[in-house]
Design a protein around this motif. Structure first.
Motif, PDB file in Angstrom:
ATOM      1  N   ASP A  37       0.863  -1.179   0.000  1.00  0.00           N
ATOM      2  CA  ASP A  37       0.000   0.000   0.000  1.00  0.00           C
ATOM      3  C   ASP A  37       0.905   1.237   0.000  1.00  0.00           C
ATOM      4  O   ASP A  37       1.735   1.391   0.898  1.00  0.00           O
ATOM      5  N   PRO A  38       0.785   2.121  -1.014  1.00  0.00           N
ATOM      6  CA  PRO A  38       1.669   3.304  -1.043  1.00  0.00           C
ATOM      7  C   PRO A  38       1.566   4.179   0.202  1.00  0.00           C
ATOM      8  O   PRO A  38       2.483   4.941   0.495  1.00  0.00           O
ATOM      9  N   MET A  39       0.454   4.076   0.937  1.00  0.00           N
ATOM     10  CA  MET A  39       0.321   4.860   2.152  1.00  0.00           C
ATOM     11  C   MET A  39       1.216   4.334   3.270  1.00  0.00           C
ATOM     12  O   MET A  39       1.629   5.088   4.155  1.00  0.00           O
ATOM     13  N   VAL A  40       1.512   3.024   3.237  1.00  0.00           N
ATOM     14  CA  VAL A  40       2.412   2.409   4.228  1.00  0.00           C
ATOM     15  C   VAL A  40       3.391   1.518   3.458  1.00  0.00           C
ATOM     16  O   VAL A  40       3.300   0.283   3.505  1.00  0.00           O
ATOM     17  N   PRO A  41       4.339   2.123   2.749  1.00  0.00           N
ATOM     18  CA  PRO A  41       5.209   1.343   1.845  1.00  0.00           C
ATOM     19  C   PRO A  41       6.107   0.343   2.542  1.00  0.00           C
ATOM     20  O   PRO A  41       6.662  -0.533   1.888  1.00  0.00           O
ATOM     21  N   ALA A  42       6.272   0.438   3.833  1.00  0.00           N
ATOM     22  CA  ALA A  42       7.147  -0.519   4.527  1.00  0.00           C
ATOM     23  C   ALA A  42       6.505  -1.887   4.686  1.00  0.00           C
ATOM     24  O   ALA A  42       7.188  -2.871   4.992  1.00  0.00           O
ATOM     25  N   GLU A  43       5.187  -1.980   4.483  1.00  0.00           N
ATOM     26  CA  GLU A  43       4.483  -3.263   4.629  1.00  0.00           C
ATOM     27  C   GLU A  43       4.471  -3.995   3.282  1.00  0.00           C
ATOM     28  O   GLU A  43       4.050  -3.419   2.269  1.00  0.00           O
ATOM     29  N   HIS A  44       4.934  -5.254   3.266  1.00  0.00           N
ATOM     30  CA  HIS A  44       4.983  -6.056   2.047  1.00  0.00           C
ATOM     31  C   HIS A  44       4.057  -7.261   2.196  1.00  0.00           C
ATOM     32  O   HIS A  44       4.008  -7.891   3.267  1.00  0.00           O
ATOM     33  N   LEU A 360      12.364  30.610  -1.366  1.00  0.00           N
ATOM     34  CA  LEU A 360      13.572  31.427  -1.406  1.00  0.00           C
ATOM     35  C   LEU A 360      14.700  30.745  -2.172  1.00  0.00           C
ATOM     36  O   LEU A 360      15.529  31.422  -2.789  1.00  0.00           O
ATOM     37  N   ALA A 361      14.752  29.425  -2.144  1.00  0.00           N
ATOM     38  CA  ALA A 361      15.817  28.692  -2.835  1.00  0.00           C
ATOM     39  C   ALA A 361      15.355  27.256  -3.040  1.00  0.00           C
ATOM     40  O   ALA A 361      14.514  26.734  -2.301  1.00  0.00           O
ATOM     41  N   GLY A 362      15.920  26.605  -4.093  1.00  0.00           N
ATOM     42  CA  GLY A 362      15.608  25.206  -4.353  1.00  0.00           C
ATOM     43  C   GLY A 362      14.662  24.986  -5.507  1.00  0.00           C
ATOM     44  O   GLY A 362      14.402  23.841  -5.884  1.00  0.00           O
ATOM     45  N   LEU A 363      14.140  26.050  -6.101  1.00  0.00           N
ATOM     46  CA  LEU A 363      13.177  25.927  -7.187  1.00  0.00           C
ATOM     47  C   LEU A 363      13.371  27.103  -8.130  1.00  0.00           C
ATOM     48  O   LEU A 363      13.703  28.215  -7.697  1.00  0.00           O
ATOM     49  N   ALA A 364      13.154  26.860  -9.429  1.00  0.00           N
ATOM     50  CA  ALA A 364      13.318  27.900 -10.435  1.00  0.00           C
ATOM     51  C   ALA A 364      11.963  28.253 -11.030  1.00  0.00           C
ATOM     52  O   ALA A 364      11.063  27.403 -11.086  1.00  0.00           O
ATOM     53  N   PRO A 365      11.795  29.490 -11.481  1.00  0.00           N
ATOM     54  CA  PRO A 365      10.530  29.871 -12.126  1.00  0.00           C
ATOM     55  C   PRO A 365      10.253  28.970 -13.332  1.00  0.00           C
ATOM     56  O   PRO A 365      11.153  28.647 -14.107  1.00  0.00           O
ATOM     57  N   GLY A 366       9.015  28.541 -13.475  1.00  0.00           N
ATOM     58  CA  GLY A 366       8.621  27.685 -14.583  1.00  0.00           C
ATOM     59  C   GLY A 366       8.654  26.209 -14.277  1.00  0.00           C
ATOM     60  O   GLY A 366       8.058  25.411 -15.020  1.00  0.00           O
ATOM     61  N   GLU A 367       9.344  25.799 -13.223  1.00  0.00           N
ATOM     62  CA  GLU A 367       9.342  24.382 -12.852  1.00  0.00           C
ATOM     63  C   GLU A 367       7.966  23.994 -12.310  1.00  0.00           C
ATOM     64  O   GLU A 367       7.289  24.791 -11.671  1.00  0.00           O
ATOM     65  N   LYS A 368       7.606  22.748 -12.565  1.00  0.00           N
ATOM     66  CA  LYS A 368       6.286  22.265 -12.167  1.00  0.00           C
ATOM     67  C   LYS A 368       6.410  21.387 -10.923  1.00  0.00           C
ATOM     68  O   LYS A 368       7.368  20.626 -10.789  1.00  0.00           O
ATOM     69  N   VAL A 369       5.427  21.521 -10.033  1.00  0.00           N
ATOM     70  CA  VAL A 369       5.407  20.741  -8.801  1.00  0.00           C
ATOM     71  C   VAL A 369       4.031  20.131  -8.615  1.00  0.00           C
ATOM     72  O   VAL A 369       3.028  20.647  -9.129  1.00  0.00           O
ATOM     73  N   ALA A 370       3.981  19.018  -7.891  1.00  0.00           N
ATOM     74  CA  ALA A 370       2.706  18.362  -7.598  1.00  0.00           C
ATOM     75  C   ALA A 370       2.012  19.075  -6.448  1.00  0.00           C
ATOM     76  O   ALA A 370       2.619  19.315  -5.400  1.00  0.00           O
ATOM     77  N   ALA A 371       0.744  19.430  -6.669  1.00  0.00           N
ATOM     78  CA  ALA A 371      -0.029  20.111  -5.633  1.00  0.00           C
ATOM     79  C   ALA A 371      -1.016  19.179  -4.955  1.00  0.00           C
ATOM     80  O   ALA A 371      -1.708  19.585  -4.024  1.00  0.00           O
ATOM     81  N   SER A 372      -1.092  17.921  -5.411  1.00  0.00           N
ATOM     82  CA  SER A 372      -1.911  16.913  -4.740  1.00  0.00           C
ATOM     83  C   SER A 372      -1.263  15.552  -4.982  1.00  0.00           C
ATOM     84  O   SER A 372      -0.583  15.353  -5.991  1.00  0.00           O
ATOM     85  N   GLY A 373      -1.453  14.647  -4.031  1.00  0.00           N
ATOM     86  CA  GLY A 373      -0.830  13.336  -4.142  1.00  0.00           C
ATOM     87  C   GLY A 373       0.658  13.339  -3.877  1.00  0.00           C
ATOM     88  O   GLY A 373       1.325  12.320  -4.069  1.00  0.00           O
ATOM     89  N   GLN A 374       1.192  14.485  -3.403  1.00  0.00           N
ATOM     90  CA  GLN A 374       2.637  14.580  -3.241  1.00  0.00           C
ATOM     91  C   GLN A 374       3.158  13.710  -2.104  1.00  0.00           C
ATOM     92  O   GLN A 374       4.320  13.276  -2.129  1.00  0.00           O
ATOM     93  N   PHE A 375       2.330  13.422  -1.118  1.00  0.00           N
ATOM     94  CA  PHE A 375       2.798  12.594  -0.006  1.00  0.00           C
ATOM     95  C   PHE A 375       3.003  11.139  -0.470  1.00  0.00           C
ATOM     96  O   PHE A 375       3.955  10.474  -0.050  1.00  0.00           O
ATOM     97  N   LEU A 376       2.117  10.647  -1.334  1.00  0.00           N
ATOM     98  CA  LEU A 376       2.297   9.303  -1.882  1.00  0.00           C
ATOM     99  C   LEU A 376       3.557   9.233  -2.738  1.00  0.00           C
ATOM    100  O   LEU A 376       4.327   8.279  -2.666  1.00  0.00           O
ATOM    101  N   LEU A 377       3.775  10.272  -3.553  1.00  0.00           N
ATOM    102  CA  LEU A 377       4.957  10.301  -4.398  1.00  0.00           C
ATOM    103  C   LEU A 377       6.238  10.369  -3.565  1.00  0.00           C
ATOM    104  O   LEU A 377       7.232   9.694  -3.871  1.00  0.00           O
ATOM    105  N   ASP A 378       6.228  11.167  -2.513  1.00  0.00           N
ATOM    106  CA  ASP A 378       7.406  11.265  -1.648  1.00  0.00           C
ATOM    107  C   ASP A 378       7.675   9.937  -0.954  1.00  0.00           C
ATOM    108  O   ASP A 378       8.827   9.518  -0.808  1.00  0.00           O
ATOM    109  N   SER A 379       6.600   9.259  -0.540  1.00  0.00           N
ATOM    110  CA  SER A 379       6.764   7.964   0.120  1.00  0.00           C
ATOM    111  C   SER A 379       7.365   6.942  -0.837  1.00  0.00           C
ATOM    112  O   SER A 379       8.278   6.184  -0.474  1.00  0.00           O
TER     113      SER A 379
END
Length: 395
Positions: A37-44, A360-379
């Motif tokens: 489950d992507p919500m709890v990726p440590a469980e197999h 302030l730093a770490g991102l450039a103008p025009g780059e695209k970021v996820a505004a939803s589902g980002q926690f699943l992607l980070d996991s």
């Protein structure tokens, strides 16, 4: 890295087999390592019908989910799955974030507009004018009449010297009267009348509120004794309590809009005239002093006020606040790369207002970021060992 994610966490996934092995899709075979489950990726799990500890259907983890190149790491998602998950992507853009702070404050007297009324010579009070602390008086309002024997004697000597017709001695005698504290109008009166006048009417040099009054008829005075203190009310101060975390948004000269419950529908404009150098330990706030014109005397010390401090702000790189992942140790956004790939990127945050956060730093103008589902992607990125892009790697 190529993965398949659950559609809306509802238990749908791209082709799978009944046990760890292979799955056929689009004319190719892919080996399944386990289900999770992507919500709890440590469980197999070894069964596609398994439910995770969160009660969600599991999806397959493929052996070939490691094909992303070292030069372009990222989590890859099938377009159909991306649509099912409702992933929303936004572009980081330059915009203006208003820098405003809303705080509460209390109206106080303008302590720079204070008059101390004293006796300039020893004597006694012969008359008082019915004043009391709290009375509002105008400029020149009489406070008390003083009988000053020393002044009377000095005036007599001045008139005697004046009759000698010696300009140098006359001027020296007049200067002595000034040094005793005698006002010019009283000296002129003595010259015109040719008679001494040891009675002086004490008046207020400013209009305002009587704060203290120690003038009582018959009281004996000594030189320098305070008779009254008057606070001007032409302008007042608003002492606003600003949290320490927002102190950097306030500066001297900044405009302020003040509203009061006593004056509904009215907004008063003022300016920050001082930021006091000490903080309140109990409330962890700093005191910001704002000066307001008190037209009509409607603003009274002790009234509570709501204060909005701010300006038009300055341009900055903005993303929706919901796109930011705050882990406590660092702040991340999920970059939406080419070919449907996603990768975490570390960022340094600035101000936040109106649902927008400044980067302030770490991102450039025009780059695209996820505004939803980002926690699943980070996991998933963390599970797959995909490192976050460092702040210094922005191109």
């Amino acid at each position: 890295m190529a993965i398949a994610l659950a559609a809306g966490a509802g238990g749908y996934w791209l082709g799978h087999s009944s046990s760890p092995g292979t799955v056929t899709g689009a004319g190719s075979e892919r080996k399944i390592l386990y289900w999770y489950d992507p919500m709890v990726p440590a469980e197999h799990y070894d069964n596609p019908n398994s439910l995770s500890s969160m009660g969600m259907k599991t999806i397959p983890k493929y052996a070939d989910e490691g094909a992303a190149t070292a030069t372009a790491p990222g989590v890859s998602i099938d377009p159909a799955v991306r649509q099912s998950l409702g992933l929303r992507v936004v572009t980081a853009e330059i915009g203006t974030l208003p820098s405003s702070v809303t705080v509460t404050g209390t109206i106080d007297f303008n302590q720079r507009n204070v008059a101390i009324i004293q006796a300039r010579s020893g004597g006694f009070i012969t008359r008082v004018y019915g004043r009391a602390p709290g009375d509002v008086i105008g400029v020149g309002a009489p406070i008390a009449d003083l009988q000053l024997p020393e002044w009377g004697g000095a005036q007599g000597e001045y008139l005697a010297v004046r009759r000698l017709g010696r300009p140098d001695l006359t001027e020296a005698a007049r200067q002595r009267l000034r040094l005793l504290g005698m006002p010019e109008q009283l000296i002129a009166q003595v010259e015109r009348s040719g008679r001494t006048s040891g009675v002086l009417t004490i008046t207020s040099p400013i209009g305002g509120v009587i704060q203290t009054l120690d003038a009582r008829q018959g009281v004996t005075l000594v030189a320098g004794q305070t008779l009254a203190q008057v606070n001007g009310i032409g302008t007042v101060w608003v002492n606003a309590a600003v949290p320490q975390a927002q102190a950097g948004l306030v500066r001297v000269g900044q405009r302020a809009n003040v509203t009061l419950a006593a004056l509904p529908g009215q907004s008063l404009a003022g300016r920050v005239i001082a930021i006091l150098p000490t903080a309140q330990v109990d409330s962890r706030t700093i005191t910001v002093r704002i000066e307001l014109a008190n037209r009509g005397g409607m603003l009274r010390p002790g009234m509570f006020a709501t204060v909005v401090l701010g300006d038009e702000g300055h341009p900055g790189l903005l993303v929706p606040s919901e796109a930011v992942i705050r882990t406590g140790a660092r702040n991340l956004v999920i970059l939406a790369l080419a070919d449907g790939r996603y990768r975490p990127a570390e960022v340094r945050l600035g101000r936040e207002d109106g649902g927008k956060t400044e980067i302030l730093a770490g991102l450039a103008p025009g780059e695209k970021v996820a505004a939803s589902g980002q926690f699943l992607l980070d996991s998933e990125a963390s599970l797959s060992g995909i490192p976050a892009r460092p702040i210094g790697d922005v191109r």
